[in-house]
Design an enzyme around this catalytic site. Structure first.
Site, PDB file in Angstrom:
ATOM      1  CB  CYS A   1     162.175  -9.544  62.369  1.00 56.76           C
ATOM      2  SG  CYS A   1     161.206  -8.171  62.470  1.00 56.76           S
ATOM      3  CB  ALA A   2     164.300 -14.458  62.430  1.00 57.79           C
TER       4      ALA A   2
END
Length: 197
Positions: free
Chosen positions: A144-145
Site C-alpha cells: 500500500c505504501a
C-alpha cells in the site's frame, strides 16, 4: 459508529452533528454506492454537512493478484473506485461537492510509520495473532505504501452538502482548518451586503 444499513429516519444530522465516514465506503462495494449515499442524503438536514474520507484508485477495481490477495486475506469484498465514480455517485444522490482534498502523500508516510511500529512490536503481534498474520499485514502495508507513493492509490476527503444548501460554507480551505468558518462567513455576508447597497 453504526452500519449505514441500520440508519433510518430523515433529517437527523446538521452542521454540528455531522455525518463523517472514515475508511468505510471502500468496504461496501461499488454496486452499493447508490444506497449508501442515498441513505446519507436522507439523514441530513438541508444545511447538514457530510465528510467522506476513503481510499480511491486510479483504475476501476480489477481482478488482479493484488486485489485477490487483499480480498482473500485482508479486506473481504473490498473494492476501490475512482474518485470520479465516487463523486458521481454522491451527485446522483443529491449532494453538492464542496471540497475535495487528496491526502495521498500523507498516507504514504502514515503507512511507513505503521510498518515501522509493527516491526518494533513484531514479537507482541506474533504472540497476539500469528507469524502468518504478521507477515500478511506487513506485506499488505508495504504494498500500500508503494501504491500511495506511486500515485495509483489516494485518500480523499470529500466535504459535501445537499444540493442547494441554504447556509454558506467557508470560502477558503484554511477556514476549515483554523476554525474561523463562522467569522469568515459573517464577514463575507457583511461585505457582500455592502457591495450590493
Amino acid at each position: 459508529m453504526r452500519d449505514y444499513r441500520e440508519l433510518t429516519g430523515k433529517a437527523h444530522y446538521d452542521r454540528i452533528n455531522r455525518i463523517i465516514s472514515v475508511g468505510m465506503f471502500e468496504h461496501i462495494g461499488i454496486k452499493n454506492f447508490p444506497r449508501y449515499f442515498h441513505t446519507i442524503s436522507q439523514l441530513l438536514k438541508p444545511d447538514g454537512l457530510f465528510l467522506n474520507h476513503g481510499i480511491a484508485s486510479d483504475t476501476d477495481w480489477k481482478q488482479t493478484t493484488g486485489t485477490r490477495f487483499i480480498n482473500n486475506y485482508i479486506f473481504p469484498d473490498g473494492e476501490l473506485a475512482r474518485i470520479s465514480t465516487v463523486l458521481k455517485a454522491m451527485e446522483d444522490a443529491g449532494f453538492e461537492t464542496l471540497d475535495v482534498e487528496n491526502l495521498r502523500p500523507h498516507y504514504g508516510l502514515t503507512l511507513r510509520h505503521w510498518i515501522h511500529n509493527l516491526e518494533i512490536a513484531k514479537h507482541d503481534a506474533i504472540r497476539t495473532t500469528s507469524k502468518a498474520t504478521y507477515r500478511l499485514w506487513r506485506l499488505y502495508m508495504a504494498a500500500c505504501a508503494y501504491h500511495f507513493n506511486s500515485g495509483s492509490n489516494a485518500v480523499y476527503q470529500i466535504l459535501a452538502g445537499l444540493r442547494g444548501n441554504p447556509k454558506p460554507t467557508p470560502l477558503r480551505r484554511s477556514d476549515l482548518y483554523t476554525g474561523t468558518e463562522a467569522r469568515t462567513i459573517r464577514n463575507s455576508e457583511k461585505n457582500w451586503g455592502t457591495q450590493q447597497t
